[in-house]
Design a protein around this motif. Structure first.
Motif, mmCIF file in Angstrom:
data_model
loop_
_atom_site.group_PDB
_atom_site.id
_atom_site.type_symbol
_atom_site.label_atom_id
_atom_site.label_comp_id
_atom_site.label_asym_id
_atom_site.label_seq_id
_atom_site.Cartn_x
_atom_site.Cartn_y
_atom_site.Cartn_z
ATOM 1 N N LYS A 103 -12.443 2.936 6.134
ATOM 2 C CA LYS A 103 -12.627 1.624 6.874
ATOM 3 C C LYS A 103 -12.832 2.099 8.222
ATOM 4 C CE LYS A 103 -8.250 0.498 4.314
ATOM 5 N NZ LYS A 103 -6.993 0.281 4.099
ATOM 6 N N PHE A 107 -11.470 10.132 13.429
ATOM 7 C CA PHE A 107 -10.815 9.869 15.088
ATOM 8 C C PHE A 107 -11.623 8.714 15.542
ATOM 9 C CE2 PHE A 107 -11.282 14.903 13.101
ATOM 10 C CZ PHE A 107 -10.076 14.288 12.532
ATOM 11 N N LEU A 172 -18.388 17.150 15.333
ATOM 12 C CA LEU A 172 -16.774 17.088 14.623
ATOM 13 C C LEU A 172 -16.552 16.368 13.881
ATOM 14 C CD1 LEU A 172 -14.441 18.885 17.501
ATOM 15 C CD2 LEU A 172 -14.045 16.730 15.566
ATOM 16 N N GLN A 180 -13.633 13.984 4.345
ATOM 17 C CA GLN A 180 -12.166 13.205 4.368
ATOM 18 C C GLN A 180 -12.336 11.615 3.185
ATOM 19 O OE1 GLN A 180 -9.122 15.156 4.431
ATOM 20 N NE2 GLN A 180 -10.025 16.809 5.474
ATOM 21 N N LEU A 181 -12.714 11.079 3.787
ATOM 22 C CA LEU A 181 -13.221 9.767 3.533
ATOM 23 C C LEU A 181 -13.460 9.417 2.909
ATOM 24 C CD1 LEU A 181 -12.253 9.128 7.925
ATOM 25 C CD2 LEU A 181 -10.526 8.995 5.571
ATOM 26 N N ILE A 206 -21.871 21.393 16.356
ATOM 27 C CA ILE A 206 -20.547 21.604 16.067
ATOM 28 C C ILE A 206 -21.232 23.070 16.413
ATOM 29 C CG2 ILE A 206 -19.339 23.043 14.761
ATOM 30 C CD1 ILE A 206 -18.361 20.042 15.149
ATOM 31 N N PRO A 210 -22.724 24.244 22.194
ATOM 32 C CA PRO A 210 -21.841 25.103 23.162
ATOM 33 C C PRO A 210 -22.770 26.811 23.538
ATOM 34 C CG PRO A 210 -20.498 24.472 20.388
ATOM 35 C CD PRO A 210 -21.996 24.372 20.602
ATOM 36 N N ILE A 214 -22.475 26.677 27.606
ATOM 37 C CA ILE A 214 -22.173 27.706 28.123
ATOM 38 C C ILE A 214 -22.937 28.086 29.130
ATOM 39 C CG2 ILE A 214 -22.348 28.757 26.585
ATOM 40 C CD1 ILE A 214 -19.375 29.374 28.815
ATOM 41 N N HIS C 8 -4.514 3.356 9.739
ATOM 42 C CA HIS C 8 -4.885 2.072 9.032
ATOM 43 C C HIS C 8 -6.323 3.178 8.134
ATOM 44 C CE1 HIS C 8 -8.855 1.267 9.889
ATOM 45 N NE2 HIS C 8 -8.213 1.056 11.095
ATOM 46 N N HIS C 9 -6.930 3.794 7.862
ATOM 47 C CA HIS C 9 -7.964 4.071 7.728
ATOM 48 C C HIS C 9 -7.898 5.481 6.153
ATOM 49 C CE1 HIS C 9 -8.736 6.294 11.673
ATOM 50 N NE2 HIS C 9 -8.670 7.193 10.587
ATOM 51 N N PHE C 10 -6.473 5.483 7.288
ATOM 52 C CA PHE C 10 -6.330 7.100 5.833
ATOM 53 C C PHE C 10 -5.125 6.772 4.867
ATOM 54 C CE2 PHE C 10 -6.918 8.815 10.081
ATOM 55 C CZ PHE C 10 -7.752 10.667 9.850
ATOM 56 N N HIS C 15 -2.851 12.737 4.118
ATOM 57 C CA HIS C 15 -4.346 12.730 4.232
ATOM 58 C C HIS C 15 -4.468 12.709 5.573
ATOM 59 C CE1 HIS C 15 -8.338 10.404 3.388
ATOM 60 N NE2 HIS C 15 -8.124 11.944 3.734
ATOM 61 N N SER C 18 -4.138 16.221 7.341
ATOM 62 C CA SER C 18 -5.133 17.337 7.206
ATOM 63 C C SER C 18 -6.770 17.199 7.425
ATOM 64 C CB SER C 18 -6.215 17.329 5.556
ATOM 65 O OG SER C 18 -6.416 15.886 4.866
ATOM 66 N N ALA C 19 -7.126 15.926 7.854
ATOM 67 C CA ALA C 19 -7.942 16.043 8.743
ATOM 68 C C ALA C 19 -8.063 15.458 9.729
ATOM 69 C CB ALA C 19 -8.258 14.342 8.508
ATOM 70 N N SER C 20 -6.748 16.465 10.341
ATOM 71 C CA SER C 20 -6.797 16.293 11.702
ATOM 72 C C SER C 20 -6.915 17.542 12.408
ATOM 73 C CB SER C 20 -5.489 15.831 12.487
ATOM 74 O OG SER C 20 -5.668 14.431 12.279
ATOM 75 N N MET C 22 -8.347 19.567 10.326
ATOM 76 C CA MET C 22 -9.843 19.437 9.982
ATOM 77 C C MET C 22 -11.131 19.604 11.181
ATOM 78 S SD MET C 22 -12.633 18.627 7.113
ATOM 79 C CE MET C 22 -14.212 19.558 6.782
ATOM 80 N N GLY C 23 -10.674 18.354 11.670
ATOM 81 C CA GLY C 23 -10.675 18.235 13.332
ATOM 82 C C GLY C 23 -10.672 19.324 14.195
ATOM 83 N N LEU C 26 -12.452 22.574 13.451
ATOM 84 C CA LEU C 26 -13.938 22.439 13.788
ATOM 85 C C LEU C 26 -14.658 22.477 15.576
ATOM 86 C CD1 LEU C 26 -14.827 19.571 12.162
ATOM 87 C CD2 LEU C 26 -16.561 21.415 11.781
ATOM 88 N N THR C 30 -16.262 25.608 18.032
ATOM 89 C CA THR C 30 -16.722 25.556 19.099
ATOM 90 C C THR C 30 -16.287 26.540 20.849
ATOM 91 O OG1 THR C 30 -16.386 23.497 19.775
ATOM 92 C CG2 THR C 30 -17.421 23.181 18.263
ATOM 93 N N VAL C 33 -17.909 30.243 19.305
ATOM 94 C CA VAL C 33 -19.423 30.015 19.764
ATOM 95 C C VAL C 33 -19.624 30.373 21.127
ATOM 96 C CG1 VAL C 33 -21.671 28.612 19.380
ATOM 97 C CG2 VAL C 33 -19.457 28.945 17.471
ATOM 98 N N MET C 34 -18.891 29.437 21.830
ATOM 99 C CA MET C 34 -19.223 29.285 23.455
ATOM 100 C C MET C 34 -19.053 30.688 24.068
ATOM 101 S SD MET C 34 -17.263 26.861 26.091
ATOM 102 C CE MET C 34 -15.737 27.135 25.879
#
Lengths: 528, 329, 210
Positions: A103, A107, A172, A180-181, A206, A210, A214, C8-10, C15, C18-20, C22-23, C26, C30, C33-34
């Motif tokens: 849908k 995020f 991300l 997930q979707l 990703i 970065p 930096i 609404h999309h979960f 669900h 777990s998506a959050s 993962m976000g 991720l 970064t 890495v920085m």
């Protein structure tokens, strides 16, 4: 069959404010499209200024300093503001959830935030236009960018940093969305290839962004505080800047091209009405290009003063990028074999992509090979090579994708003949502009030259003529798309007979994309 | 028009496909250049042939399998392992062959013979300085003997430059804070361009030097007869001034055929067209090389000849220093 | 208590969780890495100028660094505890522990402030403002460029961390979190642990190894 007066994502809310605060991935994609077209126009104006200055030898209407600034703005705008956000943020945003039966993206707020980051970054970079400007070239090489360059450099560098945030947030978001979707039954090996392209791209966003983020901050610190990390006068190493810079900026070319390749897979399959040949090979090739892409940055630096052995190693690994690229081209060709091929504008752009990208890829061999690169490095050969891969590759693919999905995006069909005329101008103009530049490079014309020897003049003139043709083509393309949006014929839900999920909803799709829960059983390109 | 375009395209392709050596390349001036061109020709041939095959395939498929009726059925061909392995392996072999060949030449290109004649090169915005072991210095021109290995040891005073010798197919960045090197062994006498290939600022494109390959005798002569040995720039300028300029210009404030130069430095010159300029190094340089672009008010146009090609960079710099010193007296 | 409704999309709250998560992970990649880039640069120059780095480290007080390490470790612990109490529906204790985390973070910043002002007092400013006389190594300024860049960027993250901890603290007080929904606390917690982890690398490299 839908009817354009039904509720859809475009008409469900009205007014500018509803757009600026929207969380709908499709609307955000459209906003990206509009902003990127504006940026691209700006970049194109700079490119025309360059080409007309180079039309004949000697000073024409720009001074050397003005030329260098124009060259820098052309490169920086086209890279950071057009190509990097280009396919992922426009087509990816609109189509990724549709193609996997979701849908929205994972995020939605972050998605909107990333658009604002791009805008903010662009704004900061553009402040520099009102200062002394920037004349470093888009690569910002130290120590030039530290000391002698114009003071506008800080703004452009900071702007690029903020735009990098936009890119990170998009990547991300896409990775989380893909993990997930996905619709019920859609395993990773049943995802459309465009989604795979976006997945590989997001990994690059990703991991690589970065690093440049930096590095750009260090450059700002270098200018404002004189920290000395890249400044040889203070014991720093300017070559380290190049290492960090290319660690991002080489993968970034795959960031531009990989989703483009995804578009080509979709278009070639649909318009030859055939399942894509070698689905798995294309998937592995995409991931391989993204992965190996991280290990080849040093091929930008064969003559920079890095060690000889580093050169050998980077040359060797670079050859590994050529293999999956070749494999993909063969797969697309074989998909055409025994198909039922319909020559509509999207397919023309896809075939144009194959033509241009093949040249771009093959000329890469001259640059990956150590001893020939010694001659071609930093000449027009390189300029032409990366325009063939990036512009030829990414822009042709973007146009293929825009024409292919336009009926889905706005529910209306473009005018076929005018689309094809647009293609002809872009394709011919592009080759006339850049093919002569290979020859110029072989003859020894270095890049970023404001003035040149008289023997280079003829080819420069041809190239300038070509740049005019290609820009006329761009105008035709955008006018065609705009007219379709305004009053094209109603397209229907699946005008091309596409097999992926986005064609199973109405055109334009409703706010929540699908009216029912989607489920997948077969492969993405299976035909009954 | 179309016929012409068509013929051009055909001729370019014919040239590329039958490439034996240096298509589009500048003349070869060393053995290495010849070897590198062989590899270049190989890659060019392979690329041209595979490109033509790809395009022919696409064109043929496009024509042969174009859609004739709306509801044509197509075969379901998802993959073919054998075919896919073949078309992965063949390009790989070709690519790694290219890599190996390139590597071999690279080794040859990167290791100068021990006996090579060494010349220090310093890049700066925006000229190349050459410094021989004998103490002879020159700017933007360098003499080397034919058939002898020459090693350039390269550095930079300010930002990164890149020493590019197209006729020798070689290039090496000049990096501030470290030495890099490049060697050549010219096989043909003549004059060759040296470009700066790394963007270095406003006058990047005019940072061009000349490499002069001469017989060993001429080289030795040039090295021995340094007319300005151990002279400061302003001394050099004075010497040049007396031979080339003194006929028309005074070293004090009074005018002769041309304006007196005693007070020129940093003063305002007003020109025929009403514009004016404060005399700086660039202005003096322009006036020497392109004297009739800006003629000072009250003096006739077209009298002063250009000295383009007659004065070396060193001499021009000398003149600038000398004129500067006149004011300081 | 307002029950959190998943977007609404979960499919459901799990669900979304777990998506959050993962976000957040991720995003933390970064971050790593920085900082990684700075570490790479640090190692390269440390290798190139060992004497400079050894001299630079003598200006740093390892006791201050050790104190800060302990403070941050403790704060990581209180952060983890507060997530635990969220899961147990005990928002009072969760709030208390979040507040403790904030206090510890503030202590870290105060110690940092003392260290910085001591350096500035000596003239050990970053980059071109470096005015310390009597350095043995010609490019001692380079060491302090690294010191200020690395600890500065880290300190900035501590400040951002304090900001988001305050945000979840306010929400926790309002009773937004319970055993079914505590995603923001979890996310902020992960962020805080990674910032802590980066310090664990910074401390020995800058203060001890030198």
């Amino acid at each position: 069959m839908s009817n354009l007066t039904d509720k859809n994502y475009l008409n469900c809310e009205k007014g500018l404010w509803s757009w600026l605060t929207t969380l709908d991935h499709k609307r955000i994609g459209v906003m990206y499209l509009i902003s990127i077209v504006i940026f691209a126009t700006l970049g194109a104006v700079f490119s025309l200024l360059l080409r007309y200055e180079l039309f004949s030898a000697g000073k024409d209407f720009l001074t050397a300093l003005q030329y260098n600034k124009v060259m820098t703005y052309h490169g920086a705008i086209m890279t950071f503001m057009v190509l990097v956000p280009g396919i992922p943020a426009v087509l990816g945003n609109i189509l990724l959830p549709l193609q996997i039966g979701a849908k929205d993206v994972a995020f939605p707020r972050l998605n909107l935030l990333s658009w604002y980051c791009l805008m903010a970054g662009a704004l900061i970079a553009m402040i520099s236009l009102f200062t002394t400007g920037v004349d470093t070239g888009w690569t910002f090489y130290a120590p030039y960018s530290i000391g002698s360059a114009q003071s506008g450099t800080v703004f452009v560098v900071l702007g690029a940093f903020v735009m990098g945030l936009a890119s990170i947030l998009t990547g991300l978001n896409f990775i989380a969305t893909i993990h997930q979707l996905r619709a019920k039954g859609m395993t990773f090996m049943k995802m459309p290839l465009f989604v795979w392209g976006l997945y590989a791209t997001s990994i690059i966003q990703i991991v690589a962004t970065p690093v440049v983020g930096i590095t750009l901050l260090l450059l700002v610190a270098e200018r404002l505080l004189g920290v000395g990390i890249f400044d040889p006068k203070l014991g720093g190493d300017p070559i380290l800047f190049q290492h960090f810079f290319w660690f991002y900026s080489h993968p970034v070319v795959y960031l531009m091209v990989l989703p483009g390749m995804g578009v080509i897979s979709e278009v070639v399959s649909t318009f030859s009405k055939k399942v894509i040949f070698g689905y798995k090979a294309i998937v592995y090739a995409s991931v391989a290009i993204a992965g190996v892409g991280f290990l080849v940055w040093g091929h930008h630096m064969f003559v920079s003063g890095q060690s000889d052995w580093a050169g050998v190693l980077f040359s060797f690994i670079t050859m590994f990028v050529g293999i999956p690229t070749a494999v993909k081209i063969f797969n697309w060709m074989t998909t055409l074999y025994k198909g039922s091929i319909e020559f509509r504008t999207p397919l023309l752009f896809a075939l144009g992509f194959l033509f241009v990208f093949a040249i771009g890829g093959l000329t890469g061999l001259f640059l990956a090979t150590l001893s020939t690169d010694m001659h071609f490095h930093d000449t027009y050969f390189v300029v032409s090579h990366f325009h063939y891969t990036m512009v030829g590759g990414a822009v042709m693919a973007t146009f293929a994708g825009l024409f292919y999905w336009w009926p889905k995006i706005c529910g209306r069909m473009y005018h076929e003949l005018s689309g094809q005329i647009g293609f002809a101008f872009v394709f011919i103009g592009f080759n006339v502009t850049f093919f002569p530049q290979f020859i110029l490079g072989a003859m020894g014309m270095p890049r970023r030259y404001f003035d040149y020897l008289p023997e280079f003049e003829h080819l420069h003139a041809v190239s300038t003529v070509g740049s005019t043709i290609v820009n006329i083509g761009m105008v035709i393309v955008f006018v065609t798309l705009y007219r379709a949006w305004k009053n094209g014929e109603v397209a229907g839900d699946n005008p091309w007979g596409g097999t992926t999920l986005e064609w199973q909803t109405t055109s334009p799709p409703p706010h929540e994309n699908f009216t029912k829960e989607m489920e997948v059983s077969g492969g993405p390109y299976d035909r009954p | 028009m179309f016929k012409l375009l068509f013929l051009t395209i055909i001729s370019v392709f014919a040239k590329v496909a039958y490439a034996k050596k240096s298509v589009f390349m500048p003349p070869e001036a060393s053995v290495y250049a010849h070897d590198a061109d062989k590899l270049y020709a190989f890659i060019l041939n392979v690329s041209a042939v595979s490109f033509v095959l790809i395009v022919l395939c696409i064109a043929y498929f496009g024509f042969r399998y174009r859609r004739k009726t709306a509801n044509e059925k197509t075969p379901h061909m998802s993959h073919n392992l054998k075919l896919e392995i073949i078309w992965t392996i063949i390009p790989s072999l070709i690519f790694f062959f290219m890599f190996g060949w390139g590597w071999k030449l690279w080794n040859q290109a990167r290791h100068a013979p021990a006996k090579a004649l060494e010349i220090f090169v310093e890049g700066q915005k925006w000229s190349w300085g050459f410094h021989y072991k004998s103490g002879r210095k020159s700017v933007n021109e360098v003499y080397v003997p034919v058939n002898k290995p020459v090693k350039f040891i390269i550095s930079s005073k300010d930002v990164i430059h890149s020493l590019f010798l197209p006729a020798f197919r070689k290039k090496q960045d000049a990096v501030p804070g470290r030495y890099t090197s490049l060697w050549i062994q010219p096989t043909k006498k003549g004059e060759y361009y040296i470009f700066c290939a790394e963007f270095c600022g406003t006058e990047h494109s005019s940072m061009i030097a000349k490499l002069k390959v001469v017989s060993f005798k001429d080289y030795a002569n040039w090295l021995a007869n340094d007319p300005y040995k151990e002279m400061s720039l302003s001394k050099i300028g004075k010497k040049v001034f007396n031979t080339s300029c003194a006929a028309c210009h005074n070293v004090n404030d009074t005018n002769k055929v041309g304006p007196g130069l005693g007070n020129l430095w940093n003063s305002k010159s007003i020109f025929e067209n009403g514009e004016s300029l404060v005399a700086d190094a660039t202005y003096i340089r322009d006036s020497i090389l392109n004297p009739n672009a800006k003629v000072v008010k009250g003096f006739p146009k077209g009298v002063m000849p250009t000295f383009k090609g007659q004065l070396s960079e060193q001499q021009i710099r000398g003149l600038i220093e000398y004129i500067k010193s006149l004011k300081e007296k | 208590m307002t029950a959190h409704k998943h977007a609404h999309h979960f499919k459901d709250a799990d669900h979304e969780f777990s998506a959050s998560k993962m976000g957040v992970w991720l995003f933390l990649c970064t971050e790593i890495v920085m900082f990684g880039v700075l570490f790479v640069a640090y190692f390269l120059y440390h290798h190139q100028y060992p004497a400079t780095f050894a001299e630079g480290a003598t200006f740093l007080d390892w006791r201050m660094g050790a104190l800060n390490t302990v403070v941050l470790l403790l704060s990581s612990f209180t952060m983890a505890i507060s997530i635990h109490f969220c899961q147990k529906n005990d928002s009072k204790k969760a709030v208390l522990n979040l507040a403790l985390t904030l206090v510890l973070a503030a202590v870290f910043m105060v110690v940092k402030y003392l260290e910085y002002s001591h350096k500035f007092h000596l003239g050990l400013y970053p980059g071109q403002f470096f005015s310390y006389q009597g350095a043995e190594s010609a490019n001692l300024a380079l060491y302090f460029s690294f010191y200020f860049l690395m600890t500065g960027l880290h300190g900035l993250h501590i400040l951002i961390g304090m900001g988001v901890i305050t945000w979840v603290l306010i929400r926790a007080r309002r009773g937004d979190f319970n055993s079914k929904y505590y995603t923001p606390v979890e996310g902020v917690g992960l962020f805080w642990h990674v910032i802590d982890l980066i310090w664990i690398f910074l401390f020995p490299l800058l203060y001890l190894v030198g």
